[in-house]
Design a protein around this motif. Structure first.
Motif, mmCIF file in Angstrom:
data_model
loop_
_atom_site.group_PDB
_atom_site.id
_atom_site.type_symbol
_atom_site.label_atom_id
_atom_site.label_comp_id
_atom_site.label_asym_id
_atom_site.label_seq_id
_atom_site.Cartn_x
_atom_site.Cartn_y
_atom_site.Cartn_z
ATOM 1 N N VAL A 144 -1.578 2.214 5.576
ATOM 2 C CA VAL A 144 -1.430 0.954 4.828
ATOM 3 C C VAL A 144 -1.407 1.213 3.331
ATOM 4 N N GLU A 145 -2.240 2.136 2.878
ATOM 5 C CA GLU A 145 -2.307 2.456 1.452
ATOM 6 C C GLU A 145 -0.964 2.957 0.934
ATOM 7 N N ARG A 146 -0.294 3.801 1.706
ATOM 8 C CA ARG A 146 0.995 4.331 1.259
ATOM 9 C C ARG A 146 2.061 3.229 1.234
ATOM 10 N N MET A 147 1.975 2.301 2.159
ATOM 11 C CA MET A 147 2.935 1.196 2.141
ATOM 12 C C MET A 147 2.697 0.277 0.951
ATOM 13 N N GLN A 148 1.422 0.020 0.630
ATOM 14 C CA GLN A 148 1.106 -0.937 -0.422
ATOM 15 C C GLN A 148 1.194 -0.342 -1.820
ATOM 16 N N LEU A 149 0.823 0.927 -1.970
ATOM 17 C CA LEU A 149 0.792 1.531 -3.301
ATOM 18 C C LEU A 149 2.036 2.359 -3.621
ATOM 19 N N SER A 150 2.625 2.965 -2.580
ATOM 20 C CA SER A 150 3.826 3.779 -2.819
ATOM 21 C C SER A 150 5.096 3.071 -2.383
ATOM 22 N N PHE A 151 4.947 1.850 -1.830
ATOM 23 C CA PHE A 151 6.084 1.013 -1.433
ATOM 24 C C PHE A 151 7.009 1.740 -0.450
ATOM 25 N N GLU A 152 6.366 2.427 0.536
ATOM 26 C CA GLU A 152 7.119 3.169 1.540
ATOM 27 C C GLU A 152 7.301 2.323 2.793
ATOM 28 N N SER A 153 8.377 2.608 3.532
ATOM 29 C CA SER A 153 8.569 1.962 4.829
ATOM 30 C C SER A 153 7.498 2.453 5.792
ATOM 31 N N ALA A 154 7.254 1.712 6.865
ATOM 32 C CA ALA A 154 6.174 2.032 7.791
ATOM 33 C C ALA A 154 6.322 3.423 8.391
ATOM 34 N N ASN A 155 7.541 3.796 8.780
ATOM 35 C CA ASN A 155 7.728 5.103 9.416
ATOM 36 C C ASN A 155 7.491 6.254 8.453
ATOM 37 N N LEU A 156 7.889 6.092 7.164
ATOM 38 C CA LEU A 156 7.651 7.148 6.181
ATOM 39 C C LEU A 156 6.173 7.258 5.855
ATOM 40 N N ALA A 157 5.501 6.110 5.681
ATOM 41 C CA ALA A 157 4.064 6.110 5.397
ATOM 42 C C ALA A 157 3.292 6.726 6.551
ATOM 43 N N LEU A 158 3.721 6.413 7.781
ATOM 44 C CA LEU A 158 3.056 6.956 8.967
ATOM 45 C C LEU A 158 3.211 8.468 9.029
ATOM 46 N N GLU A 159 4.427 8.955 8.848
ATOM 47 C CA GLU A 159 4.683 10.391 8.910
ATOM 48 C C GLU A 159 3.868 11.139 7.863
ATOM 49 N N THR A 160 3.815 10.609 6.648
ATOM 50 C CA THR A 160 3.082 11.265 5.563
ATOM 51 C C THR A 160 1.583 11.266 5.839
ATOM 52 N N ALA A 161 1.062 10.130 6.296
ATOM 53 C CA ALA A 161 -0.373 10.019 6.557
ATOM 54 C C ALA A 161 -0.806 10.924 7.707
ATOM 55 N N VAL A 162 -0.017 10.946 8.771
ATOM 56 C CA VAL A 162 -0.346 11.792 9.923
ATOM 57 C C VAL A 162 -0.334 13.263 9.529
ATOM 58 N N SER A 163 0.688 13.661 8.766
ATOM 59 C CA SER A 163 0.792 15.056 8.322
ATOM 60 C C SER A 163 -0.398 15.444 7.453
ATOM 61 N N SER A 164 -0.785 14.541 6.555
ATOM 62 C CA SER A 164 -1.916 14.815 5.660
ATOM 63 C C SER A 164 -3.219 14.938 6.443
ATOM 64 N N LEU A 165 -3.460 14.000 7.354
ATOM 65 C CA LEU A 165 -4.686 14.042 8.155
ATOM 66 C C LEU A 165 -4.730 15.263 9.068
ATOM 67 N N TYR A 166 -3.563 15.627 9.607
ATOM 68 C CA TYR A 166 -3.492 16.798 10.483
ATOM 69 C C TYR A 166 -3.938 18.056 9.723
ATOM 70 N N GLU A 167 -3.439 18.219 8.495
ATOM 71 C CA GLU A 167 -3.816 19.385 7.693
ATOM 72 C C GLU A 167 -5.311 19.359 7.374
ATOM 73 N N GLU A 168 -5.842 18.183 7.110
ATOM 74 C CA GLU A 168 -7.276 18.072 6.813
ATOM 75 C C GLU A 168 -8.114 18.452 8.040
ATOM 76 N N PHE A 169 -7.698 17.981 9.202
ATOM 77 C CA PHE A 169 -8.440 18.302 10.428
ATOM 78 C C PHE A 169 -8.390 19.801 10.713
ATOM 79 N N GLN A 170 -7.247 20.418 10.482
ATOM 80 C CA GLN A 170 -7.099 21.846 10.738
ATOM 81 C C GLN A 170 -8.004 22.684 9.839
ATOM 82 N N SER A 171 -8.342 22.163 8.672
ATOM 83 C CA SER A 171 -9.160 22.920 7.722
ATOM 84 C C SER A 171 -10.654 22.706 7.909
ATOM 85 N N ILE A 172 -11.051 21.750 8.776
ATOM 86 C CA ILE A 172 -12.470 21.472 8.998
ATOM 87 C C ILE A 172 -13.090 22.588 9.838
#
Length: 577
Positions: A98-126
């Motif tokens: 939601v943050e990427r859609m509201q602050l970066s004005f991205e479409s839902a699919n782009l915001a979703l792809e970016t957020a999932v990729s970011s969270l995936y990298e964070e989880f891998q580093s834990i």
């Protein structure tokens, strides 16, 4: 022109040898254009679209869980899907999109792809393995959400597929696998994955011969090619010769056979020594299958299953009693070995935040720190003991004190039930899981306090080698052919024999036919395996002579001392009898 055969090597996730036609999995592709610079009105519309996708995805996952819940062979898959619903409703995950859609004005699919990729990298580093193991859930959720952002319904994935095929893919997610007709799939080969990953779980659940971690098999085969998949050796033969394939057909246990006269006879080795072959179960529904397949009993009841059935609150003593009673009644007079709650680490959560849960408050440690909770289970087991042949064992034992403290609680429960008018007259064998080096080396001193041993090879190996078994970075070191592990297994069997204590194996190697002869040679005459592999392990036991197995075990130990692991597997695969 005759093609030269090409061999691709990977990791065996479920054993079997099949020759068949290839079908390359074609995952759902994005149908919406990724856009930025959206207007406020467009952003509001995308937010509503994302909310609708969340709702639809949760309904789909719930529907899949409902279907899987009726099949006891899909228990692990059900757990994966349940954890995905938890991720789906995670406020951090939703807020990122939601943050990427509201602050970066991205479409839902782009915001979703970016957020999932970011969270995936964070989880891998834990550092916490619990979260690292579950990073792949995010990718699966992301794919399903992305699909549901589209208004159009995807085509039936089983449409126009061959009636029988080997599924080849970069990877297959659990939710994708559920949509496929498993009765058509005779084998699976993937570029990615490890022995403890999702594909390995899926393969075990459905009994489909599977090889993972082939790296680039998708680039070297095409639809309608014919290949030989040998997941016993972990190999794909790209251009097999007639001599390679003439002996092989489908060797999958997806369809459960009815018991035959042979399965009902006492199991003997080739030279006539009695052998007990039991099964591990996770739920009440699996008990009927254990009886149908002619198991000699249940070597491991994972009682933590009640946590999954009672998500909102812990099961009561009465609820536990009813389930334990049903398990014993369904197995009639055959032995049933209940492991008390094994909570913590990679099993059920213990409610604590720990930097290293594998070395933390798990198993018997947790139970002794929560005696009221533990005593409810003990009373339920004692009450149920009248309905069958029960034994009980303790997980994660490292000290004698843990056994003695448990016995105090056990006797307290007997007295409490006596005060309620219930006499417990039956003697219940009381054993321990040998799954830590401390316990294994302590057997000479604790043997007189218990009735039997059950070796949990999964944890024993990881603690002995200091290798976390679910860590893909070092999974090459998690090797059961290590000489120190083989010598420790041999020592456990010898100590148990000297003490006249029964000893069995209930870990993963008990389910692997490649290890059967070696385990017999090390002194084991009692294994508990996964249900889908019961038939294969039984057949292997019948092929083994105890004296030849002892010679084989000695040869394997000599090769293991020099770390000649490829030669060990070749020797074991070639040895018969």
């Amino acid at each position: 022109m005759v093609e030269e055969k090409i061999i691709f090597k990977g990791i065996s996730a479920y054993p079997g040898v099949v020759y068949g036609q290839v079908y390359k999995w074609k995952p759902h592709k994005k149908k919406r254009e990724a856009r930025t610079g959206l207007s406020p009105a467009e952003t509001r519309a995308e937010l509503e679209l994302f909310k609708a996708s969340l709702k639809k995805t949760e309904l789909e996952l719930s529907s899949f869980i409902q279907v899987c819940s009726h099949d006891p062979n899909q228990k692990e898959l059900t757990e994966i899907l349940e954890s995905q619903i938890v991720f789906l409703n995670d406020p951090i995950f939703r807020a990122r999109v939601v943050e990427r859609m509201q602050l970066s004005f991205e479409s839902a699919n782009l915001a979703l792809e970016t957020a999932v990729s970011s969270l995936y990298e964070e989880f891998q580093s834990i550092e916490d393995p619990y979260f690292r193991e579950r990073a792949d859930h995010l990718l699966d959720i992301g794919k399903r959400l992305e699909k549901n952002l589209s208004a159009s319904e995807p085509a039936d994935p089983n449409q126009n597929l061959p009636l029988s095929y080997i599924l080849v893919a970069k990877e297959i997610t659990p939710s994708e696998m559920i949509t496929l007709d498993k009765t058509r799939i005779i084998g699976i080969a993937t570029d990615y994955g490890g022995k403890t990953g999702h594909m390995a779980i899926i393969a075990r659940n459905f009994g489909i011969p599977t090889i993972v971690g082939l790296k680039n098999i998708t680039s070297h085969v095409d639809d309608d090619d014919y290949v030989l998949l040998d997941s016993v050796k972990g190999e794909i033969n790209r251009f097999p010769k007639f001599d390679d394939i003439k002996l092989y057909g489908v060797q999958s246990e997806f369809k459960t056979p009815l018991p035959t006269e042979d399965t009902l006879k006492q199991l003997l080795t080739k030279d006539g020594h009695p052998f007990l072959l039991k099964v591990n179960i996770d739920s009440l529904e699996e008990v009927a299958l254990a009886a149908e397949k002619g198991a000699d009993g249940i070597g491991l009841v994972r009682t933590e299953i009640l946590f999954i059935q009672h998500k909102d609150q812990k099961p009561t003593e009465e609820e536990q009693f009813q389930i334990y009673k049903q398990i014993l009644l369904r197995m009639e007079s055959k032995p049933v070995n209940f492991r008390v709650w094994d909570i913590g680490a990679d099993k059920m959560e213990n409610g604590y935040e720990e930097s290293n849960p594998f070395l933390g408050n798990r198993g018997i440690r947790y139970l002794l720190r929560h005696p009221h909770f533990f005593k409810e289970q003990i009373r339920a087991l004692l009450r149920a003991s009248e309905y069958g042949t029960m034994s009980v064992m303790l997980p994660m034992i490292t000290t004698l004190a843990e056994i003695l403290q448990t016995k105090v609680l056990w006797n307290q429960c007997i007295e409490e039930l006596k005060e309620q008018g219930l006499e417990i007259n039956k003697s219940i064998p009381f054993g321990i899981m040998v799954e830590t080096p401390a316990c294994a080396l302590n057997l000479p001193f604790i043997g007189k306090h218990i009735d039997f041993y059950s070796v949990g090879t999964n944890d024993l190996l990881q603690y002995l080698l200091a290798v976390e078994r679910n860590n893909h970075t070092v999974n090459d070191l998690y090797n059961p052919w290590q000489v120190v592990f083989l010598l420790l297994l041999k020592n456990i069997a010898e100590v148990a024999k000297s003490q006249k204590r029964p000893v069995s194996i209930c870990g993963e190697i008990g389910s692997d036919p490649m290890f059967t002869s070696v385990l017999i040679g090390l002194g084991y005459r009692d294994l508990s395996c996964a249900l889908p592999l019961l038939k294969k392990v039984r057949s292997k036991v019948k092929e083994c002579s105890t004296w030849k197995s002892k010679l084989l075990a000695e040869q394997v130990i000599d090769l293991a001392a020099e770390e000649r692991y490829t030669e060990i597997e070749s020797l074991v695969n070639q040895t018969i009898g």
